[in-house]
Design a protein around this motif. Structure first.
Motif, PDB file in Angstrom:
ATOM      1  N   ARG A   1       0.843  -1.201   0.000  1.00 54.73           N
ATOM      2  CA  ARG A   1       0.000   0.000   0.000  1.00 54.73           C
ATOM      3  C   ARG A   1       0.878   1.250   0.000  1.00 54.73           C
ATOM      4  N   VAL A   2       1.843   1.263  -0.899  1.00 48.71           N
ATOM      5  CA  VAL A   2       2.782   2.378  -1.017  1.00 48.71           C
ATOM      6  C   VAL A   2       2.834   2.779  -2.488  1.00 48.71           C
ATOM      7  N   ALA A   3       2.968   4.066  -2.745  1.00 50.90           N
ATOM      8  CA  ALA A   3       3.003   4.549  -4.125  1.00 50.90           C
ATOM      9  C   ALA A   3       4.083   3.840  -4.927  1.00 50.90           C
ATOM     10  N   ALA A   4       3.729   3.418  -6.141  1.00 52.67           N
ATOM     11  CA  ALA A   4       4.667   2.694  -7.004  1.00 52.67           C
ATOM     12  C   ALA A   4       5.915   3.510  -7.295  1.00 52.67           C
ATOM     13  N   SER A   5       5.785   4.830  -7.274  1.00 52.62           N
ATOM     14  CA  SER A   5       6.924   5.696  -7.580  1.00 52.62           C
ATOM     15  C   SER A   5       8.037   5.591  -6.543  1.00 52.62           C
ATOM     16  N   ARG A   6       7.746   5.008  -5.383  1.00 48.90           N
ATOM     17  CA  ARG A   6       8.748   4.887  -4.334  1.00 48.90           C
ATOM     18  C   ARG A   6       9.591   3.610  -4.485  1.00 48.90           C
ATOM     19  N   PHE A   7       9.268   2.795  -5.462  1.00 44.90           N
ATOM     20  CA  PHE A   7      10.008   1.561  -5.708  1.00 44.90           C
ATOM     21  C   PHE A   7      10.818   1.674  -6.995  1.00 44.90           C
ATOM     22  N   VAL A   8      11.969   1.011  -7.008  1.00 35.91           N
ATOM     23  CA  VAL A   8      12.655   0.752  -8.263  1.00 35.91           C
ATOM     24  C   VAL A   8      12.362  -0.695  -8.614  1.00 35.91           C
ATOM     25  N   VAL A   9      12.151  -0.950  -9.898  1.00 38.38           N
ATOM     26  CA  VAL A   9      11.644  -2.258 -10.323  1.00 38.38           C
ATOM     27  C   VAL A   9      12.559  -2.871 -11.372  1.00 38.38           C
ATOM     28  N   THR A  10      12.765  -4.178 -11.244  1.00 33.97           N
ATOM     29  CA  THR A  10      13.574  -4.918 -12.203  1.00 33.97           C
ATOM     30  C   THR A  10      12.865  -6.225 -12.527  1.00 33.97           C
ATOM     31  N   PRO A  11      13.074  -6.802 -13.715  1.00 38.84           N
ATOM     32  CA  PRO A  11      12.404  -8.065 -14.055  1.00 38.84           C
ATOM     33  C   PRO A  11      12.814  -9.207 -13.129  1.00 38.84           C
ATOM     34  N   MET A  12      11.863 -10.078 -12.854  1.00 43.74           N
ATOM     35  CA  MET A  12      12.138 -11.309 -12.110  1.00 43.74           C
ATOM     36  C   MET A  12      12.444 -12.416 -13.114  1.00 43.74           C
ATOM     37  N   LEU A  13      13.524 -13.158 -12.868  1.00 37.96           N
ATOM     38  CA  LEU A  13      13.915 -14.248 -13.745  1.00 37.96           C
ATOM     39  C   LEU A  13      13.500 -15.573 -13.111  1.00 37.96           C
ATOM     40  N   ARG A  14      12.871 -16.440 -13.916  1.00 33.90           N
ATOM     41  CA  ARG A  14      12.448 -17.752 -13.426  1.00 33.90           C
ATOM     42  C   ARG A  14      12.935 -18.829 -14.393  1.00 33.90           C
ATOM     43  N   ASP A  15      13.236 -19.982 -13.849  1.00 39.24           N
ATOM     44  CA  ASP A  15      13.636 -21.140 -14.631  1.00 39.24           C
ATOM     45  C   ASP A  15      12.681 -22.266 -14.282  1.00 39.24           C
ATOM     46  N   PRO A  16      11.877 -22.763 -15.232  1.00 38.59           N
ATOM     47  CA  PRO A  16      10.898 -23.806 -14.907  1.00 38.59           C
ATOM     48  C   PRO A  16      11.531 -25.083 -14.366  1.00 38.59           C
ATOM     49  N   ARG A  17      12.814 -25.282 -14.606  1.00 34.03           N
ATOM     50  CA  ARG A  17      13.485 -26.472 -14.082  1.00 34.03           C
ATOM     51  C   ARG A  17      13.759 -26.339 -12.589  1.00 34.03           C
ATOM     52  N   VAL A  18      13.869 -25.121 -12.105  1.00 35.36           N
ATOM     53  CA  VAL A  18      14.075 -24.862 -10.666  1.00 35.36           C
ATOM     54  C   VAL A  18      13.084 -23.778 -10.240  1.00 35.36           C
ATOM     55  N   PRO A  19      11.794 -24.123 -10.177  1.00 38.99           N
ATOM     56  CA  PRO A  19      10.762 -23.108  -9.925  1.00 38.99           C
ATOM     57  C   PRO A  19      10.844 -22.479  -8.549  1.00 38.99           C
ATOM     58  N   THR A  20      11.573 -23.096  -7.629  1.00 42.84           N
ATOM     59  CA  THR A  20      11.654 -22.559  -6.271  1.00 42.84           C
ATOM     60  C   THR A  20      12.246 -21.165  -6.243  1.00 42.84           C
TER      61      THR A  20
END
Length: 448
Positions: free
Chosen positions: A283-302
């Motif tokens: 519940r905080v304005a999005a402008s207060r965050f810096v954002v980067t893509p999340m990387l996922r590998d289906p072979r190690v979904p954890t």
């Protein structure tokens, strides 16, 4: 103790560090008196943790071989800084109803308060460690003789006292999806087993019950391991693990439909402060965050990974070749010390030592090779360090995330091909948002 004010109407849960004087468990006397795990034990266990993450990344289909584990010779299994929360397991009813969901595996969220709900009475508080790199949540369950179970401060959870408990049958969808965590069947009850880097393990009955995170947020039919056997040494301040990994068994995955596959936490700078854990979008304005893509590998979904692009020390980029960071960095709430590719670490170390030349260096401490003797020094000034992730998401570290026991709180991997690990020391005071559904990670400084 410094507190943080919870926002209204969200699944906000206070979070603190294990072994600290601000610990939410009742056995704080030893911690407050300064009885802490040794640094040697802490760093040894931290290296085992990092090695295990790397092993699972490099061999996605492998299972842990206990014969190759390195059992701890002293101290506790979980001695690194651990973020822990308190949650309520189960319920009590005056007249226990028939549980109609025993054959299923559906999870629902009940936002109603626990009091005044058809005679439903509170269950028992369990202190659990948040773990973003594991999938199966578990707590110790009666019967759980000590040993093999470990002593715990909280009252043991007794499933026979809960009106909402059910063990999953062996043919249930929940049991079938356990995959590598499946451990056979006893009396038509699904069994699970989870092993950890030092050869310790937990096993028991895969079950479901009501999980109460706070007075207004409950997870009905929460799936978890009801542990009857613990092998190895576990910390007495905690009853188990709250898994937040990307596998289908974790709390994050089980509550995805309601909370949009989003969770967040903020780790406090020291054990004298409180942080928080939240399910759902902040519940905080999005402008207060810096954002980067999340990387996922289906072979190690954890695992949840991000792509580190560069490091800035005292305003100067290290300009490490992008290929060095190609394997990405795992976000881990339980690894303490951040691991970097050797090329990146050597550049960081050189820049850091150059700007700390006025302080006396000290002997290395385990995996930490850039240490200082601050005896007699009234105020230590460390150079600012920022991690720059993909899409130019620059995150400046809190000073508490730079030094650890007087040492630079970073270490090198064995080679540049291995993924990095963003440890919890570097995450301190930063709200980290895992938007799993949206494929992004957000960072907000000075959040706790």
């Amino acid at each position: 103790m410094t507190t943080v004010t919870p926002p209204a109407n969200v699944s906000w849960v206070p979070l603190d560090f294990q072994h600290g004087p601000c610990s939410s468990s009742d056995s704080n006397a030893a911690a407050a008196a300064g009885v802490q795990p040794s640094l040697v034990d802490l760093l040894r266990q931290d290296q085992l943790r990092a090695d295990d993450v790397q092993r699972r990344l490099q061999s996605p289909n492998s299972t842990y071989d206990e014969s190759k584990g390195q059992a701890g010779t002293s101290g506790e299994t979980d001695t690194s800084y651990q973020a822990k929360v308190r949650a309520q397991w189960g319920s009590r009813t005056r007249n226990r109803p028939t549980n109609e969901k025993q054959q299923g595996s559906q999870v629902s969220i009940d936002p109603a308060a626990t009091s005044g709900d058809g005679g439903l009475l509170p269950g028992v508080i369990q202190t659990v460690v948040l773990d973003t790199a594991s999938d199966v949540a578990w707590v110790q369950c009666v019967p759980c003789p000590v040993p093999p179970c470990h002593p715990q401060t909280d009252t043991f959870y007794d499933p026979t006292n809960s009106g909402t408990y059910a063990a999953f049958p062996c043919n249930s969808p929940a049991c079938r999806q356990l995959g590598p965590y499946a451990n056979g069947c006893i009396n038509n009850q699904c069994q699970y087993r989870v092993t950890y880097p030092d050869g310790s393990s937990t096993s028991g009955t895969y079950s479901s019950d009501l999980l109460t995170l706070n007075p207004t947020t409950r997870v009905s039919n929460f799936q978890f391991g009801c542990s009857h056997v613990d092998q190895g040494n576990f910390d007495t301040q905690t009853a188990g693990i709250m898994a937040l990994g990307g596998g289908p068994e974790s709390l994050a995955s089980q509550t995805a439909a309601t909370y949009g596959s989003v969770f967040a936490y903020c780790l406090p700078p020291t054990a004298s402060y409180l942080g928080f854990f939240v399910l759902g979008a902040p519940r905080v304005a999005a402008s207060r965050f810096v954002v980067t893509p999340m990387l996922r590998d289906p072979r190690v979904p954890t695992f949840y990974r991000v792509l580190l692009r560069d490091i800035v020390v005292a305003g100067q980029r290290l300009n490490v070749a992008p290929a060095v960071f190609a394997a990405g960095s795992v976000l881990d709430s339980r690894t303490a010390i951040t691991r970097l590719p050797p090329t990146a670490y050597q550049a960081l170390r050189a820049a850091f030592r150059s700007r700390m030349s006025t302080y006396r260096m000290a002997a290395p401490k385990g995996i930490l090779d850039t240490c200082y003797d601050f005896t007699g020094v009234r105020s230590v000034k460390v150079p600012r360090i920022a991690l720059v992730f993909d899409r130019n998401a620059a995150v400046e570290l809190d000073p508490s995330g730079i030094l650890f026991n007087g040492c630079l709180a970073f270490a090198a991997n064995a080679d540049d091909r291995m993924a990095g690990i963003l440890g919890n020391v570097q995450q301190q005071t930063i709200e980290v948002v895992y938007d799993v559904g949206g494929g992004a990670v957000g960072f907000r400084r000075n959040a706790c």
